[in-house]
Design a protein around this motif. Sequence first.
Motif, PDB file in Angstrom:
ATOM      1  N   GLU A  67       2.094   1.922  -3.730  1.00  0.00           N
ATOM      2  CA  GLU A  67       1.107   2.465  -4.410  1.00  0.00           C
ATOM      3  C   GLU A  67       0.956   3.831  -4.009  1.00  0.00           C
TER       4      GLU A  67
ATOM      5  N   ALA B 172      -2.317   7.780 -10.788  1.00  0.00           N
ATOM      6  CA  ALA B 172      -0.877   8.019 -10.844  1.00  0.00           C
ATOM      7  C   ALA B 172      -0.736   8.807 -12.319  1.00  0.00           C
TER       8      ALA B 172
ATOM      9  N   CYS C  88       1.625   7.416  -6.430  1.00  0.00           N
ATOM     10  CA  CYS C  88       0.702   8.608  -6.649  1.00  0.00           C
ATOM     11  C   CYS C  88       1.244   9.753  -6.101  1.00  0.00           C
TER      12      CYS C  88
ATOM     13  N   GLU D 203       0.827  -1.205   0.232  1.00  0.00           N
ATOM     14  CA  GLU D 203       0.212   0.051   0.046  1.00  0.00           C
ATOM     15  C   GLU D 203       0.981   1.300   0.139  1.00  0.00           C
TER      16      GLU D 203
END
Length: 129
Positions: A15, A69, A19, A12
């Motif tokens: 990720e 993203a 972004c 997580e």
Amino acid sequence: MEDPAAAATALEKAEVDACSIYVGNVDYGCLPEEVQEHFQDCGTVNRVTILTDFYGNPKGYAYVEFHEAEAVQNALQLNDTELHGRPLKVCPKRTNVPGMSYHRGRRPFQPYYPPYPAFGRSPRFYPYY
């Protein structure tokens, strides 16, 4: 064995880092809402974090997290744009790798003694008992 919850947390974080962007040279009087307004044309902004020191004074850089993203590529185009009269440095946020640095090349929790004795005296010189 690796904990599955820790692996999910690391995934997580990766990720979220994909972004997010780093924004350097942010004016010390700048508010998070102003940074968000500057980057809102790039995409949906989830969060703006302006880091502060122990006393609550801003450090001069911020992290902006986007919802998608693709917004990161748009935000990188805003490198060297001005906010409060200061050119911003915009870079993709790097993922922190724990344990990659040692302070002054020492092992953790090792006391530091300078390579020279202070004023020509031994480090165990105690004039007052």
